[in-house]
Design a protein around this motif. Structure first.
Motif, mmCIF file in Angstrom:
data_model
loop_
_atom_site.group_PDB
_atom_site.id
_atom_site.type_symbol
_atom_site.label_atom_id
_atom_site.label_comp_id
_atom_site.label_asym_id
_atom_site.label_seq_id
_atom_site.Cartn_x
_atom_site.Cartn_y
_atom_site.Cartn_z
ATOM 1 N N ARG A 20 51.394 39.873 41.579
ATOM 2 C CA ARG A 20 50.560 39.516 42.714
ATOM 3 C C ARG A 20 49.268 38.890 42.197
ATOM 4 N NH1 ARG A 20 54.742 40.466 44.538
ATOM 5 N NH2 ARG A 20 55.329 41.719 46.363
ATOM 6 N N GLU A 21 48.724 37.978 42.954
ATOM 7 C CA GLU A 21 47.516 37.277 42.532
ATOM 8 C C GLU A 21 46.278 37.800 43.238
ATOM 9 O OE1 GLU A 21 46.180 32.617 41.709
ATOM 10 O OE2 GLU A 21 47.710 33.084 43.215
ATOM 11 N N ALA A 22 46.449 38.517 44.318
ATOM 12 C CA ALA A 22 45.316 38.993 45.112
ATOM 13 C C ALA A 22 44.600 40.148 44.416
ATOM 14 C CB ALA A 22 45.804 39.428 46.495
ATOM 15 N N ASP A 23 43.596 40.702 45.085
ATOM 16 C CA ASP A 23 42.850 41.819 44.520
ATOM 17 C C ASP A 23 43.746 43.036 44.329
ATOM 18 O OD1 ASP A 23 40.548 40.322 44.474
ATOM 19 O OD2 ASP A 23 39.877 40.996 46.454
ATOM 20 N N VAL A 24 43.353 43.898 43.391
ATOM 21 C CA VAL A 24 44.210 45.008 42.978
ATOM 22 C C VAL A 24 44.516 45.965 44.123
ATOM 23 C CG1 VAL A 24 44.391 47.018 41.460
ATOM 24 C CG2 VAL A 24 43.424 44.883 40.585
ATOM 25 N N GLU A 25 43.486 46.504 44.750
ATOM 26 C CA GLU A 25 43.706 47.556 45.749
ATOM 27 C C GLU A 25 44.555 47.088 46.931
ATOM 28 O OE1 GLU A 25 41.254 50.665 48.618
ATOM 29 O OE2 GLU A 25 40.164 49.376 47.231
ATOM 30 N N PRO A 26 44.232 45.973 47.585
ATOM 31 C CA PRO A 26 45.098 45.540 48.695
ATOM 32 C C PRO A 26 46.500 45.166 48.244
ATOM 33 C CG PRO A 26 43.399 43.895 48.222
ATOM 34 C CD PRO A 26 43.029 45.127 47.466
ATOM 35 N N ARG A 73 48.392 48.479 47.925
ATOM 36 C CA ARG A 73 48.643 49.066 49.241
ATOM 37 C C ARG A 73 49.730 48.292 49.996
ATOM 38 N NH1 ARG A 73 43.842 49.262 50.602
ATOM 39 N NH2 ARG A 73 43.660 47.394 51.891
ATOM 40 N N THR A 74 49.657 46.965 49.946
ATOM 41 C CA THR A 74 50.656 46.143 50.633
ATOM 42 C C THR A 74 52.039 46.335 50.027
ATOM 43 O OG1 THR A 74 48.986 44.475 51.186
ATOM 44 C CG2 THR A 74 51.293 43.792 51.259
ATOM 45 N N TYR A 75 52.099 46.398 48.702
ATOM 46 C CA TYR A 75 53.386 46.586 48.036
ATOM 47 C C TYR A 75 53.981 47.946 48.393
ATOM 48 C CZ TYR A 75 56.980 46.131 44.438
ATOM 49 O OH TYR A 75 58.183 46.025 43.783
ATOM 50 N N GLN A 76 53.141 48.970 48.427
ATOM 51 C CA GLN A 76 53.605 50.302 48.817
ATOM 52 C C GLN A 76 54.261 50.268 50.190
ATOM 53 O OE1 GLN A 76 49.674 52.262 48.086
ATOM 54 N NE2 GLN A 76 50.913 53.924 47.269
ATOM 55 N N LEU A 77 53.601 49.614 51.131
ATOM 56 C CA LEU A 77 54.106 49.548 52.500
ATOM 57 C C LEU A 77 55.402 48.760 52.582
ATOM 58 C CD1 LEU A 77 50.741 48.935 54.393
ATOM 59 C CD2 LEU A 77 52.238 50.920 54.675
ATOM 60 N N GLN A 78 55.451 47.625 51.905
ATOM 61 C CA GLN A 78 56.622 46.761 51.988
ATOM 62 C C GLN A 78 57.858 47.394 51.377
ATOM 63 O OE1 GLN A 78 55.226 43.195 50.048
ATOM 64 N NE2 GLN A 78 54.436 42.290 51.960
ATOM 65 N N HIS A 79 57.683 48.116 50.288
ATOM 66 C CA HIS A 79 58.824 48.661 49.549
ATOM 67 C C HIS A 79 58.996 50.167 49.725
ATOM 68 C CE1 HIS A 79 59.567 44.858 47.375
ATOM 69 N NE2 HIS A 79 58.261 44.711 47.442
ATOM 70 N N LYS A 80 58.159 50.768 50.572
ATOM 71 C CA LYS A 80 58.263 52.204 50.882
ATOM 72 C C LYS A 80 58.313 53.049 49.605
ATOM 73 C CE LYS A 80 60.580 51.297 55.268
ATOM 74 N NZ LYS A 80 61.770 51.541 56.116
ATOM 75 N N VAL A 81 57.364 52.783 48.717
ATOM 76 C CA VAL A 81 57.295 53.499 47.438
ATOM 77 C C VAL A 81 56.820 54.930 47.673
ATOM 78 C CG1 VAL A 81 56.211 53.548 45.172
ATOM 79 C CG2 VAL A 81 56.860 51.368 46.192
#
Length: 283
Positions: A229-235, A238-246
């Motif tokens: 991902r190229e965006a900031d670390v924290e978002p 968080r977005t990856y967690q939500l998308q992949h239900k980690v």
């Protein structure tokens, strides 16, 4: 280091802390200890009442005040023991044969320091604004605990869910590689689906580092997925967690990147508060 140590308080996080500690103890095949700390600022053992004598207070009133103080301490001890007994029964029902109970007076950090040499994994709950205020000192001191105690810490949030996958926030640093090797060699996350996530501007360089990391963790993980991902670390996390239900977020406590700044800088509390799943912080 031989035990999983669970910080049990009287809040709504206690059940999840107990359940995650049981899960970790069984995965690591090590003993489980349940700790309840009576904070000295909340449960004073003896008040210094001598100062009010100079105001003309009668001796019998001084004795009554001392008696009230003793009763308060006694009730706090009884409540602490009941909290530990309840957690112990829950752990036994979940399959732990002989969980230990420990009761300490003082601050949480001081108490954990006394057991630090024997801790293999610390399990502690994250309080939110909607949690009750019972023994809230566990939540308020969470960041201080993470910074001070030199042991891996599992921070719980929400109800217990046995992890089936985890997200490892990777930055390619020496400490991150060492943390990844720790995960690969430990039975705690063995067989789970590992998501390796790297945040950076150079995708080619990040992909090379991610592929190297995948080779390290491949012997332990049931499945490995790499992501950039190229965006900031924290978002991004968080977005990856939500998308992949980690189910679990894994991060090293030290590094030399934006992840290090995120963990050790002013946004530490924000990271802990924003995660939608438990965090495993490695030292």
């Amino acid at each position: 280091m031989s035990e999983v140590l669970a910080c049990i308080d009287g809040s709504t996080t206690a059940s999840a802390v107990c359940d995650y500690a049981v899960w970790a103890s069984q995965r690591l095949q090590t003993s489980l200890t349940l700790l309840h700390v009576l904070d000295k600022t909340q449960y004073p053992q003896r008040s210094d009442l001598s100062g009010i004598i100079g105001l003309g207070t009668r001796e019998h009133l001084l004795e009554e005040l001392a008696s009230v103080d003793q009763q308060h301490s006694k009730r706090a001890l009884e409540q602490s023991h009941l909290i530990l007994e309840t957690a112990q029964a829950r752990a036994i029902q979940a399959g732990i044969s002989a969980p230990l109970m420990r009761q300490r007076h003082g601050s949480l950090v001081e108490s954990l320091a006394a057991f630090e040499e024997s801790i293999r994994l610390l399990v502690i709950g994250r309080h939110s604004a909607t949690n009750d205020n019972v023994s809230e000192h566990v939540g308020s001191q969470l960041e201080n605990v993470i910074r001070t105690v030199q042991r891996p810490a599992l921070i719980t949030c929400g109800d217990f869910l046995a992890p089936q996958s985890y997200l490892f926030a990777y930055d390619g640093s020496f400490t991150a590689r060492k943390a990844l090797q720790m995960v690969a060699s430990s039975p705690l996350l063995q067989g789970l689906h590992c998501h390796l996530l790297m945040v950076g501007s150079d995708r080619t360089a990040c992909d090379a580092l991610l592929n190297e990391a995948a080779q390290v963790i491949n012997t332990s993980a049931g499945e490995v997925t790499i992501a950039w991902r190229e965006a900031d670390v924290e978002p991004s996390i968080r977005t990856y967690q939500l998308q992949h239900k980690v189910d679990l977020l894994v991060m090293g406590a030290y590094g030399h990147s934006r992840i290090r700044q995120l963990l050790l800088g002013s946004t530490t509390s924000q990271l802990i508060a924003s995660s939608i799943c438990p965090l495993l912080i490695l030292r």
